[in-house]
Each structure stands twice: as structure tokens, then as C-alpha cells.
Design a protein around this motif. Structure first.
Motif, mmCIF file in Angstrom:
data_model
loop_
_atom_site.group_PDB
_atom_site.id
_atom_site.type_symbol
_atom_site.label_atom_id
_atom_site.label_comp_id
_atom_site.label_asym_id
_atom_site.label_seq_id
_atom_site.Cartn_x
_atom_site.Cartn_y
_atom_site.Cartn_z
ATOM 1 N N ARG A 123 -0.445 7.373 -17.655
ATOM 2 C CA ARG A 123 0.703 8.558 -17.914
ATOM 3 C C ARG A 123 0.689 9.379 -16.617
ATOM 4 N N GLU A 124 -0.669 9.895 -16.042
ATOM 5 C CA GLU A 124 -0.711 10.674 -14.920
ATOM 6 C C GLU A 124 -0.017 9.982 -13.573
ATOM 7 N N VAL A 125 -0.506 8.752 -13.532
ATOM 8 C CA VAL A 125 0.334 8.164 -12.463
ATOM 9 C C VAL A 125 1.764 7.992 -12.660
ATOM 10 N N CYS A 126 2.099 7.920 -13.772
ATOM 11 C CA CYS A 126 3.617 7.870 -14.057
ATOM 12 C C CYS A 126 4.203 9.009 -13.659
ATOM 13 N N ARG A 127 3.565 10.392 -14.351
ATOM 14 C CA ARG A 127 4.327 11.623 -14.007
ATOM 15 C C ARG A 127 4.076 11.789 -12.505
ATOM 16 N N TYR A 128 3.298 11.283 -11.685
ATOM 17 C CA TYR A 128 3.216 11.550 -10.344
ATOM 18 C C TYR A 128 4.630 10.759 -9.932
ATOM 19 N N ARG A 129 4.699 9.905 -10.005
ATOM 20 C CA ARG A 129 5.906 8.750 -9.675
ATOM 21 C C ARG A 129 7.085 9.538 -9.861
ATOM 22 N N VAL A 130 7.184 10.241 -11.035
ATOM 23 C CA VAL A 130 8.256 10.732 -11.632
ATOM 24 C C VAL A 130 8.614 12.089 -10.710
ATOM 25 N N ILE A 131 7.608 12.788 -10.334
ATOM 26 C CA ILE A 131 7.715 13.950 -9.443
ATOM 27 C C ILE A 131 8.205 13.659 -7.951
ATOM 28 N N GLU A 132 7.499 12.588 -7.463
ATOM 29 C CA GLU A 132 7.761 11.822 -6.219
ATOM 30 C C GLU A 132 9.444 11.372 -6.209
ATOM 31 N N THR A 133 9.734 10.721 -6.980
ATOM 32 C CA THR A 133 11.217 10.312 -7.049
ATOM 33 C C THR A 133 12.222 11.529 -7.154
ATOM 34 N N GLU A 134 11.873 12.550 -7.996
ATOM 35 C CA GLU A 134 12.784 13.862 -7.802
ATOM 36 C C GLU A 134 12.728 14.325 -6.349
ATOM 37 N N LEU A 135 11.647 14.470 -5.826
ATOM 38 C CA LEU A 135 11.450 15.002 -4.539
ATOM 39 C C LEU A 135 12.285 14.196 -3.444
ATOM 40 N N ILE A 136 12.278 12.826 -3.631
ATOM 41 C CA ILE A 136 13.006 12.173 -2.635
ATOM 42 C C ILE A 136 14.361 11.763 -3.281
ATOM 43 N N THR A 137 14.933 12.135 -4.308
ATOM 44 C CA THR A 137 16.294 12.099 -4.748
ATOM 45 C C THR A 137 16.881 13.349 -4.335
ATOM 46 N N GLY A 138 16.085 14.665 -4.277
ATOM 47 C CA GLY A 138 16.562 15.793 -3.625
ATOM 48 C C GLY A 138 16.582 15.785 -2.347
ATOM 49 N N LEU A 139 15.683 15.114 -1.652
ATOM 50 C CA LEU A 139 15.940 14.870 -0.154
ATOM 51 C C LEU A 139 17.205 14.038 0.316
ATOM 52 N N THR A 140 17.174 12.848 -0.347
ATOM 53 C CA THR A 140 18.502 12.146 -0.492
ATOM 54 C C THR A 140 19.849 13.061 -0.492
#
Length: 108
Positions: free
Chosen positions: A9-26
């Protein structure tokens, strides 16, 4: 990147956060390359939502040092892009992306 005490679950939360940031950068990059003021404003608003979402998730997440460092780097890049008067210049003046901060976490 993961430790034995980290849950899936913690790893999944990390991936969600990272995906949000990459989406924002895009969204920022799309906004800065658009000549249409409406599209630019819409993309900036979407980037801001992604940034806000990433910050909300980060506050309640348990992350190891490597994950924190990775997310802090991406958060800083996105924050700087969102707060520029002439953002198109910033895309090219940001420090080079460190490959070690872009690695995907290894799941045991």
C-alpha cells in the motif's frame, strides 16, 4: 527503493504521488507550448490540481528517504514551473533531471 517494512500500500501511494507530479509537469509543458490562452489556462489549472493532490497524499504517506528525495525533486520542479511569469524559459533552465531520481521503485 523499498524496505522490508514497507507495505504494498505504501509503495502504491508513492506511485500515485509520483504519477500526480509527472502529470502536473506534463500539463505545464503542454500549457507553455500552447499559443491558445484558454488552453494554457486550462492546462495550468490541471497542473495546479495535480500539484495539490500530490501534496495532500504526501502529507499522509510513509516514505523512505529515496522516495522522499525523488518526490521532493519533482515537486520542486513543478512548483517552480507553476510560479513563473514566463514559464517557457524555465523548462530549459531547470537543472538536468537526475536519472537516479527517475528510477521506478523495486518491488520485492
Amino acid at each position: 527503493m523499498t524496505t522490508p517494512s514497507m507495505t504494498q500500500r505504501e509503495v502504491c501511494r508513492y506511485r500515485v504521488i509520483e504519477t500526480e507530479l509527472i502529470t502536473g509537469l506534463t500539463y505545464c509543458r503542454a500549457a507553455f507550448s500552447s499559443g491558445d490562452p484558454q488552453k494554457r489556462a486550462s492546462n495550468i489549472a490541471q497542473a495546479q490540481r495535480a500539484y495539490d493532490g500530490a501534496l495532500d497524499y504526501t502529507r499522509t504517506s510513509k516514505l523512505n528517504q529515496e522516495m522522499k528525495q525523488n518526490l521532493e525533486y519533482k515537486t520542486d520542479c513543478l512548483r517552480r514551473l507553476l510560479h513563473q511569469d514566463q514559464p517557457s524559459r524555465v523548462i530549459f533552465t531547470l537543472e538536468p533531471i537526475r536519472p537516479d531520481l527517475l528510477r521506478k521503485p523495486k518491488i520485492a
